[in-house]
Design a protein around this motif. Structure first.
Motif, PDB file in Angstrom:
ATOM      1  N   ARG A  38      80.271  24.677  81.072  1.00 50.17           N
ATOM      2  CA  ARG A  38      80.673  26.058  81.387  1.00 50.17           C
ATOM      3  C   ARG A  38      82.189  26.215  81.497  1.00 50.17           C
ATOM      4  N   ALA A  39      82.920  25.319  80.871  1.00 52.83           N
ATOM      5  CA  ALA A  39      84.376  25.405  80.930  1.00 52.83           C
ATOM      6  C   ALA A  39      84.958  26.214  79.773  1.00 52.83           C
ATOM      7  N   LEU A  40      84.247  26.258  78.633  1.00 51.07           N
ATOM      8  CA  LEU A  40      84.832  26.811  77.408  1.00 51.07           C
ATOM      9  C   LEU A  40      84.413  28.248  77.155  1.00 51.07           C
ATOM     10  N   LEU A  41      85.416  29.057  76.818  1.00 56.77           N
ATOM     11  CA  LEU A  41      85.205  30.422  76.352  1.00 56.77           C
ATOM     12  C   LEU A  41      85.620  30.482  74.883  1.00 56.77           C
ATOM     13  N   ALA A  42      84.836  31.167  74.081  1.00 55.79           N
ATOM     14  CA  ALA A  42      85.160  31.333  72.662  1.00 55.79           C
ATOM     15  C   ALA A  42      84.835  32.767  72.266  1.00 55.79           C
ATOM     16  N   GLN A  43      84.971  33.060  70.978  1.00 58.63           N
ATOM     17  CA  GLN A  43      84.759  34.410  70.489  1.00 58.63           C
ATOM     18  C   GLN A  43      83.618  34.428  69.472  1.00 58.63           C
ATOM     19  N   ASP A  44      82.948  35.539  69.408  1.00 57.42           N
ATOM     20  CA  ASP A  44      81.825  35.729  68.495  1.00 57.42           C
ATOM     21  C   ASP A  44      82.341  35.712  67.054  1.00 57.42           C
ATOM     22  N   PRO A  45      81.872  34.801  66.201  1.00 55.74           N
ATOM     23  CA  PRO A  45      82.376  34.739  64.826  1.00 55.74           C
ATOM     24  C   PRO A  45      82.016  35.948  63.976  1.00 55.74           C
ATOM     25  N   ARG A  46      81.068  36.754  64.449  1.00 52.88           N
ATOM     26  CA  ARG A  46      80.700  37.952  63.703  1.00 52.88           C
ATOM     27  C   ARG A  46      81.706  39.082  63.905  1.00 52.88           C
ATOM     28  N   SER A  47      82.492  39.011  64.964  1.00 52.89           N
ATOM     29  CA  SER A  47      83.380  40.125  65.285  1.00 52.89           C
ATOM     30  C   SER A  47      84.811  39.713  65.584  1.00 52.89           C
ATOM     31  N   SER A  48      85.128  38.445  65.470  1.00 52.45           N
ATOM     32  CA  SER A  48      86.448  37.954  65.867  1.00 52.45           C
ATOM     33  C   SER A  48      86.995  36.981  64.828  1.00 52.45           C
ATOM     34  N   ASP A  49      88.254  37.163  64.454  1.00 51.82           N
ATOM     35  CA  ASP A  49      88.896  36.246  63.504  1.00 51.82           C
ATOM     36  C   ASP A  49      89.008  34.832  64.057  1.00 51.82           C
ATOM     37  N   PRO A  50      89.560  34.627  65.276  1.00 54.46           N
ATOM     38  CA  PRO A  50      89.593  33.252  65.791  1.00 54.46           C
ATOM     39  C   PRO A  50      88.199  32.693  66.038  1.00 54.46           C
ATOM     40  N   GLY A  51      87.243  33.568  66.362  1.00 54.20           N
ATOM     41  CA  GLY A  51      85.874  33.104  66.528  1.00 54.20           C
ATOM     42  C   GLY A  51      85.297  32.578  65.229  1.00 54.20           C
ATOM     43  N   LEU A  52      85.562  33.283  64.126  1.00 57.43           N
ATOM     44  CA  LEU A  52      85.095  32.823  62.825  1.00 57.43           C
ATOM     45  C   LEU A  52      85.821  31.548  62.424  1.00 57.43           C
ATOM     46  N   ALA A  53      87.125  31.483  62.695  1.00 64.59           N
ATOM     47  CA  ALA A  53      87.886  30.278  62.365  1.00 64.59           C
ATOM     48  C   ALA A  53      87.336  29.065  63.114  1.00 64.59           C
ATOM     49  N   PHE A  54      86.955  29.241  64.377  1.00 65.83           N
ATOM     50  CA  PHE A  54      86.399  28.133  65.147  1.00 65.83           C
ATOM     51  C   PHE A  54      85.060  27.683  64.571  1.00 65.83           C
ATOM     52  N   LEU A  55      84.232  28.644  64.161  1.00 64.46           N
ATOM     53  CA  LEU A  55      82.970  28.287  63.522  1.00 64.46           C
ATOM     54  C   LEU A  55      83.218  27.484  62.250  1.00 64.46           C
ATOM     55  N   LEU A  56      84.139  27.948  61.414  1.00 62.04           N
ATOM     56  CA  LEU A  56      84.447  27.235  60.172  1.00 62.04           C
ATOM     57  C   LEU A  56      85.008  25.846  60.467  1.00 62.04           C
ATOM     58  N   TRP A  57      85.782  25.741  61.530  1.00 62.27           N
ATOM     59  CA  TRP A  57      86.332  24.435  61.911  1.00 62.27           C
ATOM     60  C   TRP A  57      85.206  23.470  62.297  1.00 62.27           C
ATOM     61  N   THR A  58      84.227  23.955  63.047  1.00 64.07           N
ATOM     62  CA  THR A  58      83.116  23.080  63.428  1.00 64.07           C
ATOM     63  C   THR A  58      82.290  22.666  62.210  1.00 64.07           C
ATOM     64  N   ILE A  59      82.183  23.561  61.227  1.00 67.63           N
ATOM     65  CA  ILE A  59      81.461  23.210  60.004  1.00 67.63           C
ATOM     66  C   ILE A  59      82.230  22.140  59.238  1.00 67.63           C
ATOM     67  N   ALA A  60      83.570  22.302  59.177  1.00 66.47           N
ATOM     68  CA  ALA A  60      84.396  21.296  58.509  1.00 66.47           C
ATOM     69  C   ALA A  60      84.312  19.955  59.224  1.00 66.47           C
ATOM     70  N   ALA A  61      84.173  19.978  60.548  1.00 66.96           N
ATOM     71  CA  ALA A  61      84.184  18.746  61.336  1.00 66.96           C
ATOM     72  C   ALA A  61      82.825  18.053  61.364  1.00 66.96           C
ATOM     73  N   THR A  62      81.750  18.817  61.377  1.00 71.84           N
ATOM     74  CA  THR A  62      80.416  18.226  61.554  1.00 71.84           C
ATOM     75  C   THR A  62      79.543  18.328  60.310  1.00 71.84           C
ATOM     76  N   GLY A  63      79.987  19.103  59.318  1.00 71.38           N
ATOM     77  CA  GLY A  63      79.228  19.226  58.083  1.00 71.38           C
ATOM     78  C   GLY A  63      78.209  20.344  58.133  1.00 71.38           C
ATOM     79  N   GLU A  64      77.782  20.774  56.947  1.00 68.53           N
ATOM     80  CA  GLU A  64      76.795  21.854  56.867  1.00 68.53           C
ATOM     81  C   GLU A  64      75.469  21.459  57.493  1.00 68.53           C
ATOM     82  N   ASP A  65      75.191  20.175  57.500  1.00 70.76           N
ATOM     83  CA  ASP A  65      73.932  19.723  58.091  1.00 70.76           C
ATOM     84  C   ASP A  65      74.034  19.483  59.591  1.00 70.76           C
ATOM     85  N   GLY A  66      75.272  19.411  60.108  1.00 71.39           N
ATOM     86  CA  GLY A  66      75.446  19.072  61.506  1.00 71.39           C
ATOM     87  C   GLY A  66      75.920  20.182  62.404  1.00 71.39           C
TER      88      GLY A  66
END
Length: 376
Positions: free
Chosen positions: A189-217
């Motif tokens: 419960r320490a982390l706050l993030a933004q909804d990737p559907r409505s936020s540019d940094p939120g979408l960037a964070f989602l894309l970063w996690t995909i780059a880091a963990t892969g489409e399967d992860g």
């Protein structure tokens, strides 16, 4: 001539009129009551679509850009347009073949460009291919900001790096240094993030996690984030101002330049430490684009070229709290900017080709996971 700043709130519906807010810049333009008596601007008014913080707040970049641009173009006028639905507003207008009601989009991201193309298809020409020969300063752009857009429609004007910003007073053992570490119980419960559907940094964070963990992860990873108490806000502004500054979390997905803005706002820097996951940051560049078939193309290109001037780049970087998009050393930033802004050792980003054809599915899968809903 007497200049007046126009900030127009744009309705969310596909047929919504571009009604306006005139006379001054407001803190939340999209929340003001529209003034239906405001006339459409004349042929000398450049209609610029953008996001709220570009034209509102204590030191918005838009205010400075307008004053400086009009010094050289005294017969022109800038008409700022702030759509409630962001790029989705113009996608909807494109789907019904309506005139966009703007000449320039200022603040487009690569993810948004892909969303345009996935929604409108190859025949949906929302933005025109740039005529680079009309831009005297195009050669100043950083090589690493070159975009693999096959239609060459976007011009970078600033860039930043998504990272974690944290309160060092709350994290006894310091911040996480990897995506795996972010899942540890001490960050529950320490982390706050933004909804990737409505936020540019939120979408960037989602894309970063995909780059880091892969489409399967990434789906498993986001499930683990959710189980560890990740909380989402609708936008960066809402998450940062209304939640993080109010003490709801010890970390927030934000930018590696946040200490610059915090110092300017006289906020405690201990609450604005920057942590890089895997010694990296996700590069999130902002672009300008010209709407197709604009009747104000000449003025639009003059504005885009002005964005790349040394003075404009310095002011945009300072006021938007981002890094310049040009490569040469003539951009005179305050020493405090270099002291407080951090660039990661490694840069992660996805290309247009990486995202095109995948973004819709990624967002749909993410939504199903996050909301717990399924089509079955």
């Amino acid at each position: 001539m007497r200049r007046r700043t126009l900030v127009r709130g744009v309705g969310a519906g596909t047929g919504a009129a571009l009604t306006g807010l005139a006379g001054c810049l407001t803190r939340d333009a999209e929340e003001e009551e529209p003034d239906d008596g405001v006339e459409e601007p004349d042929e000398n008014a450049l209609r610029i679509a953008t996001y709220t913080s570009m034209v509102t707040g204590e030191r918005p970049a838009g205010r400075w850009l307008e004053e400086a641009f009009l010094e050289d173009h005294p017969n022109a006028e800038l008409d700022w347009r702030v759509p409630e639905a962001g790029i989705e507003h113009f996608i909807r207008r494109g789907e019904i073949g309506a005139e966009p009601g703007a000449d320039v989009y200022l603040g487009l991201t690569l993810g948004e460009l892909v969303r345009v193309d996935e929604a409108l298809g190859d025949d949906g020409e929302l933005f025109e291919s740039l005529e680079r020969g009309r831009l005297d300063r195009d050669g100043r752009l950083r090589d690493d900001l070159t975009v693999d857009d096959p239609d060459d429609r976007v011009l970078p004007f600033d860039t930043g790096y998504i990272s974690l910003v944290y309160d060092e007073r709350d994290l006894e053992n310091g911040p996480p240094d990897s995506f795996d570490a972010l899942l540890e119980s001490e960050y529950e419960r320490a982390l706050l993030a933004q909804d990737p559907r409505s936020s540019d940094p939120g979408l960037a964070f989602l894309l970063w996690t995909i780059a880091a963990t892969g489409e399967d992860g990434y789906r498993e990873y986001w499930q683990a984030l959710r189980d560890n108490g990740l909380r989402l806000g609708e936008s960066w502004t809402e998450t940062y101002r209304n939640r993080y500054l109010e003490g709801e979390g010890s970390m927030i997905v934000s930018y590696s330049t946040d200490r610059v803005g915090a110092a300017a706002a006289e906020r405690p820097l201990a609450r604005h430490r920057v942590a890089m996951l895997e010694d990296a940051g996700y590069r999130n560049t902002e672009f300008a684009a010209v709407f197709a078939d604009t009747p104000r193309a000449e003025l639009a290109y003059e504005f885009l070229d002005f964005l790349l001037s040394s003075t404009a780049q310095a002011e945009i970087a300072t006021r938007n709290v981002q890094f310049p998009a040009v490569a040469d050393a003539s951009v005179d930033l305050e020493p405090s900017f270099a002291d407080r802004a951090r660039e990661p050792e490694r840069t992660v980003t996805m290309t247009y080709d990486d995202i095109r054809g995948n973004l819709g599915d990624w967002l749909s899968e993410w939504e199903t996971l996050w909301t717990g809903e399924s089509d079955g």
